[in-house]
Write a protein that holds these residues in place. Structure first.
Motif, mmCIF file in Angstrom:
data_model
loop_
_atom_site.group_PDB
_atom_site.id
_atom_site.type_symbol
_atom_site.label_atom_id
_atom_site.label_comp_id
_atom_site.label_asym_id
_atom_site.label_seq_id
_atom_site.Cartn_x
_atom_site.Cartn_y
_atom_site.Cartn_z
ATOM 1 N N ALA A 163 49.974 50.171 47.895
ATOM 2 C CA ALA A 163 49.697 49.827 46.501
ATOM 3 C C ALA A 163 48.680 48.691 46.420
ATOM 4 C CB ALA A 163 50.995 49.437 45.793
ATOM 5 N N PHE A 164 48.793 47.722 47.329
ATOM 6 C CA PHE A 164 47.847 46.608 47.356
ATOM 7 C C PHE A 164 46.423 47.108 47.579
ATOM 8 C CE2 PHE A 164 45.347 43.445 49.623
ATOM 9 C CZ PHE A 164 45.557 42.286 48.887
ATOM 10 N N TRP A 165 46.251 47.948 48.595
ATOM 11 C CA TRP A 165 44.901 48.386 48.929
ATOM 12 C C TRP A 165 44.361 49.374 47.911
ATOM 13 C CZ3 TRP A 165 42.336 45.255 51.627
ATOM 14 C CH2 TRP A 165 42.951 44.479 52.616
ATOM 15 N N GLU A 166 45.237 50.106 47.227
ATOM 16 C CA GLU A 166 44.768 50.956 46.128
ATOM 17 C C GLU A 166 44.206 50.097 45.005
ATOM 18 O OE1 GLU A 166 46.522 54.189 42.896
ATOM 19 O OE2 GLU A 166 47.404 54.084 44.907
ATOM 20 N N ALA A 167 44.897 48.997 44.711
ATOM 21 C CA ALA A 167 44.407 48.085 43.677
ATOM 22 C C ALA A 167 43.077 47.444 44.078
ATOM 23 C CB ALA A 167 45.449 47.012 43.387
ATOM 24 N N ILE A 168 42.941 47.097 45.349
ATOM 25 C CA ILE A 168 41.674 46.543 45.837
ATOM 26 C C ILE A 168 40.562 47.595 45.747
ATOM 27 C CG2 ILE A 168 40.462 45.727 47.901
ATOM 28 C CD1 ILE A 168 42.197 43.575 46.676
ATOM 29 N N ARG A 169 40.888 48.834 46.116
ATOM 30 C CA ARG A 169 39.887 49.900 46.087
ATOM 31 C C ARG A 169 39.317 50.089 44.678
ATOM 32 N NH1 ARG A 169 42.910 53.548 47.768
ATOM 33 N NH2 ARG A 169 42.396 53.433 49.977
ATOM 34 N N ASP A 170 40.151 49.954 43.674
ATOM 35 C CA ASP A 170 39.690 50.120 42.293
ATOM 36 C C ASP A 170 38.660 49.068 41.904
ATOM 37 O OD1 ASP A 170 41.426 52.230 42.034
ATOM 38 O OD2 ASP A 170 42.946 51.121 40.898
ATOM 39 N N GLU A 171 38.779 47.869 42.476
ATOM 40 C CA GLU A 171 37.936 46.744 42.063
ATOM 41 C C GLU A 171 36.851 46.374 43.074
ATOM 42 O OE1 GLU A 171 38.022 45.161 39.211
ATOM 43 O OE2 GLU A 171 39.812 46.100 38.353
ATOM 44 N N ARG A 172 37.234 46.331 44.347
ATOM 45 C CA ARG A 172 36.306 45.868 45.392
ATOM 46 C C ARG A 172 36.422 46.759 46.624
ATOM 47 N NH1 ARG A 172 34.572 40.568 45.700
ATOM 48 N NH2 ARG A 172 33.599 41.325 47.620
ATOM 49 N N PRO A 173 35.915 47.984 46.560
ATOM 50 C CA PRO A 173 36.030 48.881 47.716
ATOM 51 C C PRO A 173 35.366 48.322 48.968
ATOM 52 C CG PRO A 173 34.516 49.763 46.055
ATOM 53 C CD PRO A 173 35.236 48.614 45.429
ATOM 54 N N ASP A 174 34.450 47.381 48.801
ATOM 55 C CA ASP A 174 33.786 46.784 49.958
ATOM 56 C C ASP A 174 34.734 45.957 50.807
ATOM 57 O OD1 ASP A 174 33.631 45.107 47.499
ATOM 58 O OD2 ASP A 174 32.820 43.611 48.888
ATOM 59 N N LEU A 175 35.892 45.592 50.253
ATOM 60 C CA LEU A 175 36.853 44.768 50.995
ATOM 61 C C LEU A 175 37.900 45.604 51.733
ATOM 62 C CD1 LEU A 175 37.512 41.860 48.453
ATOM 63 C CD2 LEU A 175 35.962 41.897 50.422
ATOM 64 N N LEU A 176 37.845 46.913 51.601
ATOM 65 C CA LEU A 176 38.826 47.766 52.268
ATOM 66 C C LEU A 176 38.656 47.695 53.776
ATOM 67 C CD1 LEU A 176 38.792 50.998 50.072
ATOM 68 C CD2 LEU A 176 40.525 49.202 50.114
ATOM 69 N N LEU A 236 38.153 37.245 45.619
ATOM 70 C CA LEU A 236 38.071 37.787 44.266
ATOM 71 C C LEU A 236 37.884 36.669 43.257
ATOM 72 C CD1 LEU A 236 41.120 40.260 44.426
ATOM 73 C CD2 LEU A 236 38.739 40.696 45.104
ATOM 74 N N ASP A 237 37.083 36.926 42.221
ATOM 75 C CA ASP A 237 37.009 35.959 41.125
ATOM 76 C C ASP A 237 38.273 36.060 40.276
ATOM 77 O OD1 ASP A 237 36.679 37.941 38.931
ATOM 78 O OD2 ASP A 237 34.694 38.256 39.793
ATOM 79 N N GLY A 238 38.457 35.114 39.380
ATOM 80 C CA GLY A 238 39.711 35.028 38.634
ATOM 81 C C GLY A 238 40.051 36.273 37.859
ATOM 82 N N ALA A 239 39.080 36.856 37.177
ATOM 83 C CA ALA A 239 39.337 38.044 36.363
ATOM 84 C C ALA A 239 39.692 39.241 37.237
ATOM 85 C CB ALA A 239 38.130 38.353 35.489
ATOM 86 N N THR A 240 38.965 39.400 38.346
ATOM 87 C CA THR A 240 39.248 40.513 39.257
ATOM 88 C C THR A 240 40.618 40.347 39.897
ATOM 89 O OG1 THR A 240 36.882 40.711 39.734
ATOM 90 C CG2 THR A 240 38.392 41.802 41.239
ATOM 91 N N LEU A 241 40.943 39.133 40.292
ATOM 92 C CA LEU A 241 42.255 38.864 40.878
ATOM 93 C C LEU A 241 43.372 39.249 39.906
ATOM 94 C CD1 LEU A 241 44.000 37.606 43.142
ATOM 95 C CD2 LEU A 241 43.710 35.404 42.004
ATOM 96 N N ALA A 242 43.206 38.921 38.652
ATOM 97 C CA ALA A 242 44.223 39.256 37.647
ATOM 98 C C ALA A 242 44.387 40.759 37.511
ATOM 99 C CB ALA A 242 43.854 38.628 36.306
#
Length: 269
Positions: A163-176, A236-242
């Protein structure tokens, strides 16, 4: 910066950032598995112990209690803030036989056969060359001494990890990340193969299935903030982290536990 230095800097940055939540009660597994590692070693009064990747003392503190005033524990970690937490806890426990130090386990400078026991709990996979790191730890073990390496089993922190990495993929796929380094040694066969490559012919390996309860998705987020996931979150910036937090927790609405399978290995020199 070479591959080794980059990996070292990344691990230190992640866990220095995670130090503020590392000892939160929701992450009690760090100390539970550290203590179990020590219990499996059967430490004796007066023995000397080197604990590398010691964190805030999950295995180093019970080791110091086990070897007593005549024994000694040297505990090292790259993350200075975790080392500081360990020093505070040792002082509060009145343990004068333990030294915490911010240091790299591959450049400690101890001669061959310096310790009765060398311990590494959830740390061997942070270096690019696990075989070389294991060989270095083995070098410092005295004849008839023991090396204990504890690592994660399969399905670590599922379903929260996915679930964590799915959430990251939605916002910052470069961090996968395509591969988690501990996956190579997450089975007894894989761990035994790695130990053999390091020159350790025989080792007792015990696989322990486990799960860690969480009362709510918020508990998982605290675990993520106090672990290696923090290295990703700090990018992540604040908005992306949220948004990542909201998405991650929404996927875990019905989650009551996360998987914490562990492998314990002990080799006698």
């Amino acid at each position: 910066m070479n591959e080794f230095e980059a990996a070292k800097a990344k691990a230190a940055a992640a866990y220095n950032a995670a130090a503020d939540y590392f000892d939160h009660p929701v992450s009690s597994f760090w100390h539970r598995f550290g203590r179990r590692t020590v219990e499996r070693l059967g430490l004796r009064a007066g023995e000397t112990v080197l604990d590398v990747c010691c964190g805030s003392g999950g295995s180093a503190l019970p080791a110091a209690e086990a070897v007593g005033a005549q024994g000694k524990v040297v505990a090292v970690d790259l993350a200075e803030r975790l080392v500081a937490l360990g020093k505070t806890k040792a002082r509060e426990k009145g343990l004068g036989n333990i030294e915490f130090e911010a240091a790299d386990m591959l450049s400690l400078g101890y001669p061959d056969a310096s310790f009765d026991v060398v311990v590494c709990v959830f740390g061997i996979f942070f270096v690019p060359d696990m075989v070389a790191a294991t060989r270095e730890l083995w070098r410092m073990v005295r004849p008839n001494g023991r090396l204990a390496i504890t690592t994660w089993g399969p399905e670590l922190f599922e379903p929260a990890n996915a679930a964590f990495w799915e959430a990251i993929r939605d916002e910052r796929p470069d961090l996968l990340r395509g591969f988690n380094p501990w996956e190579r040694i997450s089975t007894p066969a894989g761990l035994r193969e790695m130990l053999a490559e390091a020159g350790i012919g025989e080792a007792e390996i015990v696989a322990e299935a486990g799960s860690h309860p969480i009362r709510s998705p918020d508990d998982w987020w605290l675990i993520a903030m106090g672990s290696g996931y923090r290295g990703t979150l700090t990018q992540l910036d604040g908005a992306t982290l949220a948004r990542v937090r909201e998405r991650n927790l929404a996927l875990l609405e019905r989650c009551e536990a996360i998987t914490t399978n562990v492998l314990y290995s002990v080799a006698v020199r």
